[in-house]
Structures are given as C-alpha cells and as structure tokens.
Design a protein around this motif. Structure first.
Motif, short mmCIF file in Angstrom:
data_model
loop_
_atom_site.label_atom_id
_atom_site.label_comp_id
_atom_site.label_asym_id
_atom_site.label_seq_id
_atom_site.Cartn_x
_atom_site.Cartn_y
_atom_site.Cartn_z
N ALA A 80 39.78 39.10 35.02
CA ALA A 80 39.74 40.53 34.71
C ALA A 80 38.41 41.14 35.14
O ALA A 80 38.36 42.25 35.67
N ILE A 81 37.32 40.39 34.94
CA ILE A 81 36.00 40.85 35.39
C ILE A 81 36.00 40.99 36.91
O ILE A 81 35.51 41.98 37.46
N LYS A 82 36.57 39.99 37.60
CA LYS A 82 36.62 40.02 39.07
C LYS A 82 37.41 41.24 39.54
O LYS A 82 36.99 41.94 40.46
N LEU A 83 38.55 41.50 38.93
CA LEU A 83 39.37 42.65 39.33
C LEU A 83 38.63 43.96 39.12
O LEU A 83 38.72 44.87 39.95
N LEU A 84 37.89 44.06 38.03
CA LEU A 84 37.09 45.26 37.78
C LEU A 84 36.06 45.45 38.89
O LEU A 84 35.91 46.55 39.44
N LEU A 85 35.38 44.38 39.26
CA LEU A 85 34.37 44.46 40.31
C LEU A 85 35.00 44.73 41.68
O LEU A 85 34.41 45.45 42.50
N VAL A 86 36.18 44.19 41.95
CA VAL A 86 36.87 44.49 43.21
C VAL A 86 37.25 45.97 43.25
O VAL A 86 37.18 46.61 44.30
N GLY A 87 37.63 46.52 42.10
CA GLY A 87 37.90 47.96 42.02
C GLY A 87 36.67 48.78 42.35
O GLY A 87 36.74 49.80 43.06
N VAL A 88 35.50 48.35 41.86
CA VAL A 88 34.24 49.03 42.18
C VAL A 88 33.96 48.90 43.68
O VAL A 88 33.53 49.87 44.32
N LEU A 89 34.22 47.71 44.24
CA LEU A 89 34.02 47.51 45.68
C LEU A 89 34.94 48.43 46.49
O LEU A 89 34.52 49.01 47.50
#
Length: 173
Positions: A80-89
């Motif tokens: 979930a943390i990774k997906l949040l950061l990919v969204g920011v990317l």
C-alpha cells in the motif's frame, strides 16, 4: 511468466524513473536567449524523450505492476505504501509533461531552482519506493496502530466513530 513480468516491470520502471530525473535538466537548458534552430532542436529532443521513451515506459511499468499484483496476490501494508508512492510518481510525471509544454512557449523558462526541486522530488519518491519494496515494513515496525485495519478503525482512532459494541443485533423488518 512472473519472472518475465517482473523483469519488464523493473526495466520499464528504471527507464521511467531515470527519465523523470532527467527531464528537469533538459528543461533547464531552455534559457531566455535561446531562439531559432537551437530552441527547436531542444524542444524536439525533450518532447521525443518524454513522449516516445518516458511515457511509454511509465505505461509499461504501471501495466506490468498491475499484472504482478494479481499474479502474486500482493495485498500487504508495504505494498500500500508502494502504491501511494507510485501515485506520487505518476503525479510528478503529469507535472513534468505540463512543464514540457509550458517551457517551450514564447518567453518560457525553467529556472535552476525548479530543476533542482524536480530532480530531488523524483529521487526522493524513487528512494521511498525502493525502501518500501526492499524493506517491506509492517505497520508495527512503523508504529502504526494495528486497529486501523478494522472497519471503522480510523474513525475510532481519531475519535469520530462510536466505540464498537460487543452486542450483535440483527435488523428487524
């Protein structure tokens, strides 16, 4: 099959992230005095890199990543943390695309402070993704209460939801 998906995902992600780090440097070459053929060449190279290389790499990275979600059934906290950061990317990608258009308008510029900020933000997000993927932190390791995972847990933690009742009732018609 999963090995190939992961390989394509990592390759595409590497191209995407490297491209997003380089775009601000390309845009910073747009100086106020630049005109004529040199300006056209810089615009052509920058747009080519963004449209033909970086954006397709982003599409492939997100597509293969989505396929990996279902192939590996990865539904954990670190993910979930990774997906949040990919969204920011992805948001930074959209912002870079808008900058590619804006900078090459008449009197467009891209100051060095913006280049440094853009490159730094992308690098921080990429580092965050790497840490999340490689360390795979749990909620407990990050000090996040486990009760947040229960339905209504966030509201209870913030004091907005009533405390759960131990009594179970059935609605009557």
């Amino acid at each position: 099959m999963i090995v190939w998906l992961k390989a394509f995902h990592i390759i595409a992600l590497s191209i995407w992230c490297a491209g997003l780090i380089t775009v601000p440097a390309m845009l910073a070459r747009r100086t106020p005095g630049l005109a004529g053929e040199p300006l056209y060449e810089l615009q052509k190279i920058t747009r080519f890199a963004f449209v033909v290389v970086i954006s397709p790499a982003a599409f492939i990275a997100i597509g293969t990543g989505t396929a990996l979600i279902f192939a590996r059934e990865t539904f954990t906290f670190w993910f979930a943390i990774k997906l949040l950061l990919v969204g920011v990317l992805a948001k930074l990608h959209i912002r870079a695309g808008a900058s590619v258009v804006e900078v090459f308008k008449e009197d467009g510029t891209y100051p060095l402070w913006r280049m440094a900020l853009g490159m730094s933000l992308v690098a921080l997000v990429v580092a965050g993704i790497l840490v999340a993927v490689l360390a795979k932190p749990t909620m407990e390791e990050l000090g996040i209460p486990a009760g947040l995972m229960r339905p209504g847990g966030l509201g209870q933690w913030l004091g907005f939801a009533p405390q759960p009742s131990s009594e179970i009732t059935m609605p009557m018609p």
